[in-house]
Design a protein around this motif. Structure first.
Motif, mmCIF file in Angstrom:
data_model
loop_
_atom_site.group_PDB
_atom_site.id
_atom_site.type_symbol
_atom_site.label_atom_id
_atom_site.label_comp_id
_atom_site.label_asym_id
_atom_site.label_seq_id
_atom_site.Cartn_x
_atom_site.Cartn_y
_atom_site.Cartn_z
ATOM 1 N N GLY A 293 -6.038 0.264 -1.110
ATOM 2 C CA GLY A 293 -6.829 -0.575 -1.997
ATOM 3 C C GLY A 293 -6.861 -1.998 -1.516
ATOM 4 N N LEU A 294 -6.986 -2.900 -2.470
ATOM 5 C CA LEU A 294 -7.107 -4.319 -2.170
ATOM 6 C C LEU A 294 -5.951 -5.065 -2.833
ATOM 7 C CD1 LEU A 294 -8.705 -6.986 -1.467
ATOM 8 C CD2 LEU A 294 -9.858 -6.679 -3.673
ATOM 9 N N VAL A 295 -5.313 -5.954 -2.072
ATOM 10 C CA VAL A 295 -4.271 -6.798 -2.659
ATOM 11 C C VAL A 295 -4.626 -8.253 -2.429
ATOM 12 C CG1 VAL A 295 -1.864 -7.553 -2.451
ATOM 13 C CG2 VAL A 295 -2.405 -5.114 -2.470
ATOM 14 N N PHE B 58 0.829 -1.208 0.000
ATOM 15 C CA PHE B 58 0.000 0.000 0.000
ATOM 16 C C PHE B 58 0.862 1.255 0.000
ATOM 17 C CE2 PHE B 58 -2.367 -3.503 2.014
ATOM 18 C CZ PHE B 58 -3.287 -3.699 0.993
ATOM 19 N N GLY B 59 2.042 1.159 0.586
ATOM 20 C CA GLY B 59 2.958 2.285 0.524
ATOM 21 C C GLY B 59 3.394 2.555 -0.905
ATOM 22 N N ASP C 88 -13.825 3.092 -6.169
ATOM 23 C CA ASP C 88 -14.647 3.489 -5.026
ATOM 24 C C ASP C 88 -14.895 2.315 -4.089
ATOM 25 O OD1 ASP C 88 -14.863 6.147 -5.728
ATOM 26 O OD2 ASP C 88 -16.492 5.726 -7.148
ATOM 27 N N LEU C 89 -15.005 1.129 -4.658
ATOM 28 C CA LEU C 89 -15.209 -0.052 -3.806
ATOM 29 C C LEU C 89 -14.077 -0.204 -2.798
ATOM 30 C CD1 LEU C 89 -16.420 -2.916 -6.208
ATOM 31 C CD2 LEU C 89 -17.784 -1.665 -4.518
ATOM 32 N N VAL C 90 -12.842 0.087 -3.241
ATOM 33 C CA VAL C 90 -11.692 -0.193 -2.367
ATOM 34 C C VAL C 90 -11.177 1.061 -1.664
ATOM 35 C CG1 VAL C 90 -11.003 -2.128 -3.834
ATOM 36 C CG2 VAL C 90 -9.968 0.129 -4.203
ATOM 37 N N ARG C 91 -11.912 2.159 -1.788
ATOM 38 C CA ARG C 91 -11.430 3.426 -1.214
ATOM 39 C C ARG C 91 -11.170 3.281 0.287
ATOM 40 N NH1 ARG C 91 -10.701 7.575 -3.800
ATOM 41 N NH2 ARG C 91 -12.014 6.776 -5.493
ATOM 42 N N GLY C 92 -9.994 3.751 0.691
ATOM 43 C CA GLY C 92 -9.655 3.737 2.114
ATOM 44 C C GLY C 92 -9.238 2.372 2.645
ATOM 45 N N VAL D 98 -5.760 -3.741 -6.525
ATOM 46 C CA VAL D 98 -6.818 -2.896 -7.079
ATOM 47 C C VAL D 98 -6.727 -1.562 -6.355
ATOM 48 C CG1 VAL D 98 -9.282 -2.656 -7.531
ATOM 49 C CG2 VAL D 98 -8.259 -4.937 -7.388
ATOM 50 N N GLY D 99 -6.497 -0.498 -7.115
ATOM 51 C CA GLY D 99 -6.226 0.804 -6.506
ATOM 52 C C GLY D 99 -7.440 1.719 -6.492
ATOM 53 N N GLN D 100 -7.327 2.788 -5.724
ATOM 54 C CA GLN D 100 -8.426 3.760 -5.632
ATOM 55 C C GLN D 100 -8.637 4.485 -6.951
ATOM 56 O OE1 GLN D 100 -8.148 4.859 -0.928
ATOM 57 N NE2 GLN D 100 -7.066 6.190 -2.342
ATOM 58 N N ASP D 101 -7.644 4.425 -7.830
ATOM 59 C CA ASP D 101 -7.792 5.043 -9.145
ATOM 60 C C ASP D 101 -8.542 4.106 -10.107
ATOM 61 O OD1 ASP D 101 -5.879 3.100 -9.332
ATOM 62 O OD2 ASP D 101 -4.292 4.381 -10.143
ATOM 63 N N GLY D 102 -9.014 2.973 -9.591
ATOM 64 C CA GLY D 102 -9.773 2.050 -10.453
ATOM 65 C C GLY D 102 -8.894 1.178 -11.311
ATOM 66 N N LYS D 103 -7.573 1.345 -11.160
ATOM 67 C CA LYS D 103 -6.642 0.534 -11.962
ATOM 68 C C LYS D 103 -6.370 -0.787 -11.282
ATOM 69 C CE LYS D 103 -4.034 3.188 -15.126
ATOM 70 N NZ LYS D 103 -3.197 4.337 -15.133
ATOM 71 N N VAL D 104 -6.108 -1.782 -12.080
ATOM 72 C CA VAL D 104 -5.738 -3.088 -11.564
ATOM 73 C C VAL D 104 -4.285 -3.341 -11.937
ATOM 74 C CG1 VAL D 104 -6.107 -5.556 -11.847
ATOM 75 C CG2 VAL D 104 -8.058 -4.027 -11.585
#
Ligand code: FES
Ligand code: FES
Lengths: 171, 705
Positions: free
Chosen positions: B27-29, B21-22, B171-175, B56-62
């Motif tokens: 997001g989600l890993v 995450f750093g 948005d799903l993985v925000r925060g 999966v990042g907050q920018d919607g990118k995988v």
């Protein structure tokens, strides 16, 4: 073809016209055009594959004609108009040959592609509807070690708006 | 390239210790842990490798990560496509990082056609597990049961008419900073249900290729970079006695390094580097080396103990000696294949730079992780302090496995305090890379009066064991291989042993068929033990319009001849048909080739066709004219003008037939399409002339002897 400079320029004031821009270069007239493009001007789209004129990876257009830059002393092209792969598209609009290479998926590693495209552009400029034999002959100086010749052949035909052939049609 | 001190490569840490995450944001890993290598594939195991992870990042990118690399074989697109498929989003939102040793899973290397079976499977599993977690998160946010969540185009939505506004993955993985492991029960989407994979698409990065914007290692030029060059021995087996560095050191801006046998220079520009190497005064002690004309005897006299980098095969069934002794028909022949070069169009290139004690190397390597470990070892560094990245590469074909050049650049960079790039000249590439090993193959066979093969003895000297096993039913077999003390450096090569073994076996099958008066296609089908291979053979014969013949009846029709061969390798099945013409001047012309391939479920059909056609073209070179010539430890033809490779005029029309088997796992296809080309052509030459050629290349001078 003679590539003598149209006018002799003094050594200190040498310039090279590449992709419409004039670049001052530190001229050793015998240095290869490939070297100057890659190492002095940072135009790395032109590739080194052999340095002895055998592979075509280093081709550029000199006044519209494809030339192997590795065996072209830079002194011979001063005053001529040089186009490298970086200068072929017009802004965002790809040259039809570039588009055709994408549409046909005509590369694998892509290392031969700049030279292939410029050789194709040069061919189609003087022969807009080449026959199969003419394509083969014109492209025989360009190597694709990934073996992509069939797709490259198709891409040239597509750019020339010749009917499509399925695998096995050619070359 | 970022070479930060204190960075810990992910593969050296447990998943929980990795700073996902750093580095990539909240997001989600989802992590698929490394796997034990399957010993049946690799012979001697090795550390856990492979696995995959997806962020999966907050920018919607995988962001997906694999230890495999792209060296021009098109796997980047195929693998990205599979991730897009599992996660139901456009491929443009998938960012695949390959072979970066700081952030990718440890991997043995990109060879042996393992990218599709291994990496593809790992990414599919990881993608499927990621999808399941996204569904679960979406269900909670939408307030519906997971079964009512639908994912498409990178968004989650509830099914049915009262569907709320779709929520993007970002948005799903925000925060979140959520780390999951792939559960063993995970099921990827079965190939018949694929909507993205399995369909034609344009390769990622195509625009960069056609505009010259793609930066290969040899194009990288960070500020202050120096050009490195290595002092090489004048011949194989030479030892450096003395070297005087002073004249080279006196050149402006030049750094000279000598460490043991390594001597190299770094200079501000390539001509100065060249001049500096020339200025080194070195004395060498040479040792006698065998030459090409004696090589077969030399190899026979120099068996080596133990294993080489390939497996040793000792296969035995029944009693071959007894069966041979009692066979009414028997044949004993020797087949050879030459040392050949990879000739990637981009020669070997590396760029090394240091930040404090941490080394970063950009290189077109097929084995970045082993290269990292070897570099760390040689330089006395912890693995954490070596970072390898793999820029786009002008192909490898198995030739870009070694780490010596990276070592050289690293030493020069350390000594000069600047980044150092080394790019081989074509001549250096020919001389100081390694070659496809030569093979000497002895085959003895026996057949009954009805033509049925009863005995098969097959021995490969120096060339390895791949594809040596018989796809045919024969009761008594003995198949093995033997390493030797090869006088030329040799190493991996696209389809190396399989090409040689397949050439020998399929030539010999043809000789047997001719001897017993059988049609070559019927004879193979009669003995084939593999239905999938039989299906490929039938498909190719049908496309080629094969006319059954008996033994010796079909020769001498205006010099035309037709031949066929099959092969089974790396899980793929291949058959190649060749039609040739031998002119009255004995000049050989290949008129037509048909290659049929079945490699399980097809992921990226357009790329697969490209691989099959390209592999067939590459194989034409080794079949007809490629050979390294050598004498007294020197290569005699280290130039493209002296070592021909296939050009436009060498390539006949090639039909590619792909047999799709969505019910079977996808297998690699980078190698298998090559292996039946040489025997098909040799068999066609026999059909045309009655002459049997048993050495590759078949027609080094272009003419049938
Ligand atoms: S680099 Fe110029 S022809 Fe090969
Ligand atoms: S695509 Fe690799 S050399 Fe042509």
């Amino acid at each position: 073809m003679s590539l003598e400079p149209s006018q002799a320029l003094p050594r200190a004031a040498t310039q090279l016209r590449v992709n419409g821009t004039v670049h001052p270069i530190s001229l050793d007239r015998d240095r290869s055009l490939l070297y100057v493009l890659r190492e002095e001007l940072g135009l790395t789209g032109t590739k080194y594959g052999c340095g002895e004129g055998e592979c075509g990876a280093c081709k550029v257009l000199i006044d519209g004609v494809a030339v192997r830059s590795c065996v072209t002393p830079v002194g011979e092209v001063v005053g001529r108009s040089i186009t490298t792969i970086e200068g072929l598209a017009e802004g965002d609009r790809l040259h039809p040959v570039q588009q055709a290479f994408i549409d046909e998926g005509a590369f694998q590693c892509g290392f031969c592609t700049p030279g292939m495209i410029l050789a194709s552009v040069s061919l189609l400029a003087r022969n807009p509807r080449p026959s199969e034999g003419e394509i083969r002959a014109a492209m025989d100086g360009n190597l694709c070690r990934c073996g992509g010749y069939l797709r490259i052949f198709q891409a040239i035909r597509r750019a020339a708006q010749l009917p499509e052939k399925v695998d096995g049609g050619a070359p | 390239m970022s070479a930060r001190e204190g960075v810990r490569p992910f593969d050296l840490l447990t998943p929980a210790e990795r700073d996902y995450f750093g580095r990539f944001g909240n997001g989600l890993v989802v992590v698929l842990p490394a796997q034990r290598p399957s010993t049946s594939d690799w012979g001697r195991g090795g550390p856990p490798h492979g696995g995959a992870w997806i962020h999966v990042g907050q920018d919607g990118k995988v962001r997906a990560f694999t230890g495999k690399v792209e060296v021009g074989q098109g796997t980047r697109t195929a693998l990205s496509l599979l991730v897009a498929e599992e996660l139901r989003l456009p491929i443009s939102l998938v960012e695949l990082t390959m072979g970066d040793t700081d952030v990718c899973p440890w991997d043995m290397g990109t060879y042996g056609s393992r990218s599709m079976p291994d990496a593809a499977q790992h990414l599919r599993l990881t993608g499927a597990a990621t999808r399941n977690v996204l569904v679960e998160i979406a269900a909670a946010q939408l307030g519906v049961p997971p079964g009512d969540v639908e994912l498409s185009e990178g968004r989650a939505q509830s099914k049915g008419p009262r569907g709320a506004k779709p929520i993007g993955y970002g948005d799903l993985v925000r925060g979140l900073r959520r780390l999951e492991t792939v559960p063993t029960s995970t099921q990827p989407i079965p190939p018949p249900e694929w909507t993205r994979a399995g369909h034609p698409m344009v390769d990622i990065g195509s625009r960069e290729v056609v505009t010259g914007a793609r930066q290969y290692t040899s194009d990288l030029h960070p500020p202050g970079m120096l050009h490195g060059k290595v002092l090489f021995a004048p011949s194989y087996g030479s030892k450096l006695l003395r070297v005087d560095l002073s004249r080279a050191q006196a050149l402006p801006g030049v750094t000279v390094v000598r460490e043991g046998d390594f001597v190299g220079v770094a200079a501000p520009d390539p001509p100065t580097a060249q001049a500096a190497v020339k200025a080194l005064r070195a004395d060498w002690e040479t040792s006698p080396q065998p030459s090409e004309k004696d090589i077969v005897d030399y190899l026979r006299q120099h068996p080596a103990e133990g294993e080489d980098f390939w497996d040793v095969l000792h296969h035995k069934s029944g009693d071959v000696d007894a069966a041979l002794a009692s066979a009414p028909i028997s044949l004993h022949e020797t087949y050879t294949t030459a040392y050949i070069a990879h000739v990637p169009l981009e020669t070997h290139a590396v760029l090394a730079s240091w930040e404090g004690e941490r080394l970063t190397v950009a290189m077109g390597s097929q084995t970045p992780f082993p290269a990292r470990d070897a570099l760390a070892d040689a330089l006395g560094l912890h693995e954490s302090n070596v970072h390898i990245v793999v820029p786009p590469t002008g192909a490898g074909f198995g030739g870009k496995h070694a780490a010596e050049l990276a070592m050289a650049a690293a030493r020069l960079a350390k000594a000069s305090g600047r980044p150092v790039r080394i790019v081989y000249t074509r001549e250096e590439e020919f001389t100081h890379a390694y070659f496809r090993p030569m093979s000497v193959i002895d085959v003895r066979s026996g057949a009954g009066k009805d033509g049925g093969i009863t005995a098969w003895e097959f021995h490969n000297l120096n060339g390895g064991s791949a594809a040596a096993r018989l796809p045919y039913r024969v009761a008594n077999q003995k198949i093995d291989n033997q390493s030797t003390d090869s006088p030329l450096p040799q190493g991996p090569y696209r389809a190396l042993a399989a090409t040689a073994n397949n050439f020998a076996r399929e030539s010999h099958m043809d000789e047997l068929a001719a001897r017993v008066g059988a049609d070559p296609v019927e004879y193979r089908l009669r003995h084939l033990a593999d239905d999938r291979l039989a299906a490929v053979l039938r498909a190719v014969a049908a496309r080629a319009g094969w006319v059954p013949r008996t033994g010796s009846t079909a020769h001498f029709r205006d010099g035309r001849g037709r031949g066929i061969a099959v092969g089974l390798e790396k899980g793929g099945r291949v058959a190649t048909f060749a039609e040739v013409r031998v002119g009255s001047d004995r000049r050989l012309e290949v008129l037509h080739l048909v290659t049929g391939l079945e490699c399980g479920a097809i992921v990226h059909p357009s790329n697969l066709r490209n691989q099959v056609a390209g592999g067939t073209v590459m194989a034409i070179g080794g079949a007809l004219f490629e050979a390294i010539h050598f004498e007294h430890g020197r290569i005699l033809n280290p130039k493209l003008s002296e070592y021909p490779v296939p050009r436009f005029h060498d390539v006949p029309p090639i039909d590619v037939i792909l047999l799709d088997r969505p019910d079977l796992p996808s297998q690699g296809a980078g190698e298998t399409p090559l292996i039946a080309v040489a025997p098909a052509i040799a068999n066609a030459i026999f059909d045309a002339t009655g002459q049997r050629l048993r050495s590759l290349p078949l027609v080094p001078e272009g003419t049938v002897p």
